[in-house]
Write a protein that holds these residues in place. Structure first.
Motif, PDB file in Angstrom:
ATOM      1  N   ALA A 101       0.842  -1.200   0.000  1.00 29.93           N
ATOM      2  CA  ALA A 101       0.000   0.000   0.000  1.00 29.93           C
ATOM      3  C   ALA A 101       0.874   1.246   0.000  1.00 29.93           C
ATOM      4  N   VAL A 102       1.831   1.295  -0.935  1.00 33.99           N
ATOM      5  CA  VAL A 102       2.834   2.359  -0.951  1.00 33.99           C
ATOM      6  C   VAL A 102       2.574   3.323  -2.097  1.00 33.99           C
ATOM      7  N   THR A 103       2.612   4.620  -1.797  1.00 28.68           N
ATOM      8  CA  THR A 103       2.552   5.661  -2.828  1.00 28.68           C
ATOM      9  C   THR A 103       3.647   6.687  -2.564  1.00 28.68           C
ATOM     10  N   PHE A 104       3.957   7.476  -3.598  1.00 28.80           N
ATOM     11  CA  PHE A 104       5.062   8.426  -3.533  1.00 28.80           C
ATOM     12  C   PHE A 104       4.579   9.840  -3.853  1.00 28.80           C
ATOM     13  N   GLY A 105       5.282  10.815  -3.323  1.00 25.22           N
ATOM     14  CA  GLY A 105       5.002  12.205  -3.656  1.00 25.22           C
ATOM     15  C   GLY A 105       6.297  12.970  -3.844  1.00 25.22           C
ATOM     16  N   ALA A 106       6.329  13.886  -4.833  1.00 21.12           N
ATOM     17  CA  ALA A 106       7.527  14.671  -5.122  1.00 21.12           C
ATOM     18  C   ALA A 106       7.149  16.128  -5.287  1.00 21.12           C
ATOM     19  N   GLY A 107       8.132  17.009  -5.137  1.00 21.69           N
ATOM     20  CA  GLY A 107       7.869  18.435  -5.255  1.00 21.69           C
ATOM     21  C   GLY A 107       8.848  19.143  -6.174  1.00 21.69           C
ATOM     22  N   ALA A 108       8.379  20.169  -6.888  1.00 21.18           N
ATOM     23  CA  ALA A 108       9.222  21.040  -7.721  1.00 21.18           C
ATOM     24  C   ALA A 108       8.437  22.316  -7.984  1.00 21.18           C
ATOM     25  N   ASP A 109       9.122  23.466  -7.952  1.00 24.57           N
ATOM     26  CA  ASP A 109       8.438  24.731  -8.193  1.00 24.57           C
ATOM     27  C   ASP A 109       9.481  25.786  -8.560  1.00 24.57           C
ATOM     28  N   THR A 110       9.137  27.072  -8.359  1.00 23.43           N
ATOM     29  CA  THR A 110      10.039  28.178  -8.701  1.00 23.43           C
ATOM     30  C   THR A 110      10.140  29.155  -7.538  1.00 23.43           C
ATOM     31  N   LEU A 111      11.224  29.928  -7.551  1.00 22.68           N
ATOM     32  CA  LEU A 111      11.432  30.939  -6.515  1.00 22.68           C
ATOM     33  C   LEU A 111      10.427  32.084  -6.646  1.00 22.68           C
ATOM     34  N   ASN A 112       9.985  32.567  -5.500  1.00 26.04           N
ATOM     35  CA  ASN A 112       9.161  33.776  -5.451  1.00 26.04           C
ATOM     36  C   ASN A 112      10.045  34.887  -4.897  1.00 26.04           C
ATOM     37  N   GLY A 113      10.885  35.438  -5.761  1.00 22.84           N
ATOM     38  CA  GLY A 113      11.830  36.471  -5.357  1.00 22.84           C
ATOM     39  C   GLY A 113      13.256  35.974  -5.417  1.00 22.84           C
ATOM     40  N   ALA A 114      14.166  36.855  -5.761  1.00 23.06           N
ATOM     41  CA  ALA A 114      15.586  36.495  -5.842  1.00 23.06           C
ATOM     42  C   ALA A 114      16.153  36.266  -4.436  1.00 23.06           C
ATOM     43  N   ILE A 115      17.203  35.451  -4.356  1.00 24.83           N
ATOM     44  CA  ILE A 115      17.896  35.208  -3.079  1.00 24.83           C
ATOM     45  C   ILE A 115      19.389  35.368  -3.292  1.00 24.83           C
ATOM     46  N   ASP A 116      20.092  35.705  -2.193  1.00 26.55           N
ATOM     47  CA  ASP A 116      21.552  35.754  -2.280  1.00 26.55           C
ATOM     48  C   ASP A 116      22.135  34.506  -1.623  1.00 26.55           C
ATOM     49  N   ALA A 117      23.466  34.432  -1.546  1.00 25.72           N
ATOM     50  CA  ALA A 117      24.142  33.218  -1.094  1.00 25.72           C
ATOM     51  C   ALA A 117      23.973  32.949   0.393  1.00 25.72           C
ATOM     52  N   SER A 118      23.457  33.926   1.151  1.00 26.12           N
ATOM     53  CA  SER A 118      23.320  33.740   2.595  1.00 26.12           C
ATOM     54  C   SER A 118      21.877  33.558   3.047  1.00 26.12           C
ATOM     55  N   THR A 119      20.931  33.608   2.142  1.00 26.80           N
ATOM     56  CA  THR A 119      19.517  33.503   2.507  1.00 26.80           C
ATOM     57  C   THR A 119      19.221  32.137   3.121  1.00 26.80           C
ATOM     58  N   GLN A 120      18.552  32.140   4.281  1.00 24.37           N
ATOM     59  CA  GLN A 120      18.241  30.886   4.963  1.00 24.37           C
ATOM     60  C   GLN A 120      16.750  30.569   4.979  1.00 24.37           C
ATOM     61  N   SER A 121      15.925  31.487   4.501  1.00 28.07           N
ATOM     62  CA  SER A 121      14.500  31.231   4.334  1.00 28.07           C
ATOM     63  C   SER A 121      14.149  31.504   2.882  1.00 28.07           C
ATOM     64  N   ILE A 122      13.740  30.481   2.160  1.00 26.17           N
ATOM     65  CA  ILE A 122      13.541  30.565   0.715  1.00 26.17           C
ATOM     66  C   ILE A 122      12.048  30.478   0.410  1.00 26.17           C
ATOM     67  N   ILE A 123      11.508  31.524  -0.242  1.00 24.72           N
ATOM     68  CA  ILE A 123      10.072  31.595  -0.550  1.00 24.72           C
ATOM     69  C   ILE A 123       9.827  31.037  -1.948  1.00 24.72           C
ATOM     70  N   LEU A 124       8.860  30.100  -2.043  1.00 27.17           N
ATOM     71  CA  LEU A 124       8.469  29.516  -3.321  1.00 27.17           C
ATOM     72  C   LEU A 124       7.082  30.021  -3.709  1.00 27.17           C
ATOM     73  N   ASN A 125       6.753  29.866  -4.964  1.00 29.90           N
ATOM     74  CA  ASN A 125       5.400  30.202  -5.401  1.00 29.90           C
ATOM     75  C   ASN A 125       4.398  29.182  -4.874  1.00 29.90           C
TER      76      ASN A 125
END
Length: 704
Positions: free
Chosen positions: A99-123
């Protein structure tokens, strides 16, 4: 001036001070004694280039009827059979769920980030695992810890050897972490292994081939949901390295929106074990009234003990047992690609125990014996002092009747069985405070058991080893031997060993024999180490002790193989006594060995001694380098508790081998002191040496 022979008693003595041990050896490392003279021990090389997963604490060699040589390898994560240096995984399967199912995720950034950003906002975070995971933006890989609204939080940038970088708005964010939902309940713990089959593609790069392979569980979300990290197609052995698994991750894209179909099956291996003991503390962790209210217990909390396997042959087949858990059977005819199965699940199994502390097969009468197991009247409930045995020559017949030889015995002393060791005549059974001898009697009783001693301690399930009809073991603060009666072994390094000992990891103590040199070895963790990093040796032929630094988690003597084989915490097996170097590196490095004498004086230290030269006596026999050498160091003191005021270190090397072995003739020196000592050490590769009887030119002298 006269020459004085430097003749030292064999063995190392740390029970007295260096000054009072005059005429003896006080310190050493990777040195043994042959005919009373110190020599460097043999080196080691890797048994193969392949690694195993987990920490190995059980090795068992045997030869099958067709002639193949196997080694059973039990680790904290797996059980393997090693054949010719390759590892075949026969770890038992716990459950198979459909009774096994799988789920995966992929999306895009909501706003640019720099190399130190630790909270990343997605659409959108749809499909992204809520318990954290591994994502990729461009070439950078990032771990995140959780999700708040549409934000990936607790991000660790530039992981897995990638570099943190700035990324533009709307950049693609792909995720390697998959959510696995098992409607039947998975029963897994973190780091368990599961093999999926029957799944179909999620629609993008997460293909059926990617899903239908073995995975290690990275996170447990709840009893029905866990997480894995998708990887390219490879066997677990192919991606096993000295530091664990090293997969090539596959990151889902926006096309991976399916669930793997309705026919996916998950075959879960038995839960992995601990590679470090977790100590219990306080009232209730041990037996009733052990110590005072609120005191620490010297027992471990149930269910938080070290993963230790026991194993033995039943013909050319194999019986294996996880300590305080199940008993399993591997049939050689089923092949190396098939896992071991529950003994209680075999056809016609009758009252078969399902939980035990240890199993073995008695050589003389071919009974399977389970120690600390469940009784036939209450299957599944462990009795830590119960011993049960099957009917003779039977895997499955454990129910005692008038027509078979199955039965049980119960020990009346102690609180649990720690270990059992088979000798030529009997099986010795150790509890936490007592020793018992179990002997084959024949019909109608089959076995009988007698108490040998009720005043002993036993360090660990792996601390005892048999040599002929004697059994040697390490206790909590002493060493013992049984040869018809229990005796404490007088030990000249006892305080040295137990004063620098990690008591919290005492379960890791592992005993071994090296019969080619009449030695019993114990590997143990020093106070500053969580893993075995030292050894102490008893030479039962010469009745002496010595010690050193060497990390080995278990060891098997020569027999099936020509050399002893040992396991290390670097996830390799090593052939011991092979060459004279440290083969844990490539190329091999020098195996550093040394031995240092206690202090020597003239006239009970009333006079100063002047040392003008030393005449070496040493052999470099068997060295494979053409220029073997050691360093002779003389040091002088004025007071037993003072430091060595002056030392003189000089290389002594082989100069020729024809017509006889020749080496440095003499060493000139100018040293004065009330006492002096001698140290011999080597730093070169391919060097073997054995010390003879050096002589020193010494005379009474004044202070100046």
């Amino acid at each position: 001036m006269p020459l004085t022979k430097l003749q030292f008693k064999p063995g190392i003595n740390r029970e007295t001070t260096s000054y009072s041990n005059e005429g003896g050896w006080f310190d050493g490392d990777k040195v043994r004694f042959c005919m009373g003279f110190p020599e460097k021990i043999g080196g080691w090389v890797r048994q193969s280039a392949n690694n195993f997963l987990g920490i190995c604490r059980a090795l068992h060699p045997w030869v099958v009827l067709s002639g193949e040589k196997y080694i059973g390898v039990g680790t904290s994560l797996k059980y393997y059979i090693n054949e010719g240096g390759s590892y075949q995984d026969i770890t038992p399967i716990r459950i198979a769920s459909s009774a096994v199912t799988f789920g995966a995720g992929a999306d895009t950034l909501n706003g640019a980030i720099d190399a130190s950003t630790q909270s990343i906002i997605l659409n959108s975070v749809t499909g992204f695992p809520t318990g954290g995971g591994l994502i990729k933006i461009g070439t950078e890989q990032i771990n995140y810890a959780g999700i708040a609204s549409s934000t990936l939080t607790g991000c660790v940038r530039g992981v897995n050897g990638t570099t943190a970088a700035s990324h533009l708005n709307s950049a693609s964010v792909t995720c390697a972490t998959l959510t696995v939902t098992d409607a039947d309940g998975h029963g897994a713990v973190e780091n368990d292994f599961v093999t999926f089959s029957g799944a179909v593609s999620l629609g993008g790069v997460i293909t059926a081939a990617v899903l239908n392979q073995e995975y290690q569980v990275t996170r447990i979300i709840n009893s029905s949901i866990l997480q894995i990290e998708a990887r390219s197609v490879a066997t677990i052995q192919e991606i096993t390295t000295t530091s664990g698994l090293n997969p090539t991750f596959v990151f889902a894209n926006t096309s991976d929106s399916s669930n793997g179909g309705g026919s996916a099956v998950g075959a879960y291996q038995i839960n992995v074990g601990l590679d470090t003991t977790v100590q219990g503390t306080g009232w209730g962790a041990g037996t009733w009234s052990r110590g005072t209210w609120g005191s620490a217990s010297d027992l471990t909390v149930s269910g938080a003990t070290l993963r230790i396997w026991s194993h033995d042959n039943f013909g050319e087949d194999l019986l294996i047992n996880v300590r305080n858990a199940g008993i399993y059977y591997w049939n050689k005819s089923s092949g190396l690609n098939n896992p071991a199965v529950l003994l209680s699940g075999l056809l016609n199994a009758n009252k078969t125990p399902t939980i035990a502390k240890q199993i073995l097969v008695s050589d003389k009468d071919r009974h399977i014996i389970a120690f600390g197991c469940d009784p036939e009247t209450d299957i599944g409930t462990q009795d830590p002092l119960l011993i049960r045995f099957s009917s003779q020559e039977s895997l499955t017949d454990w129910g005692a009747t008038a027509t078979n030889t199955a039965g049980d015995l119960r020990i009346g002393a102690g609180s649990e069985i720690i270990t059992a060791v088979e000798t030529r005549q009997q099986v010795l059974v150790f509890t936490d405070v007592s020793l018992h001898a179990m002997q084959f009697l024949g019909p109608p009783f089959t076995f009988g058991i007698n108490t040998v001693s009720e005043n002993i301690t036993t360090a660990s399930p792996l601390c005892a080893v048999a040599v002929n009809d004697s059994v040697f073991w390490m206790g909590r603060k002493e060493f013992y031997v049984y040869a018809g009666a229990v005796k404490q072994l007088p030990c000249t390094v006892r305080d040295y060993v137990f004063s620098d000992f990690n008591e919290n990891q005492i379960e890791k103590v592992s005993a071994a024999t090296n019969t080619a040199f009449s030695e019993v070895w114990w590997f143990y963790p020093s106070e500053s180490s969580e893993e075995n990093d030292r050894y102490v040796v008893f030479n039962y032929e010469q009745q002496i002790w010595y010690y050193g630094n060497l990390g080995r988690t278990c060891w098997i003597d020569r027999g099936v193989g020509e050399l002893p084989i040992a396991a290390s915490s670097d996830h390799y097996l090593y052939e011991q006594e092979n060459g004279f170097d440290d083969g844990s590196t490539a190329p091999a490095t020098a195996l550093l060995a040394h031995i240092e004498s206690s202090q020597i004086d003239l006239g009970d230290g009333n006079q100063f001694a002047f040392l003008s030269r030393i005449i070496p006596d040493i052999t470099f026999r068997d060295s494979t380098t053409t220029t073997p050498a050691v360093t002779f160091t003389l040091g002088v003191r004025n007071f037993p508790g003072g430091k060595y005021l002056h030392t003189d270190a000089t290389a002594v090397g082989k100069t020729s081998s024809t017509p006889v072995e020749q080496f440095t003739k003499e060493i000139r020196t100018r040293l004065r002191g009330r006492s002096f000592n001698l140290k011999i050490e080597n730093t070169g590769i391919e060097t073997a040496w054995r010390l003879g009887t050096p002589r020193v030119e010494v005379r009474p002298d004044g202070r100046r």
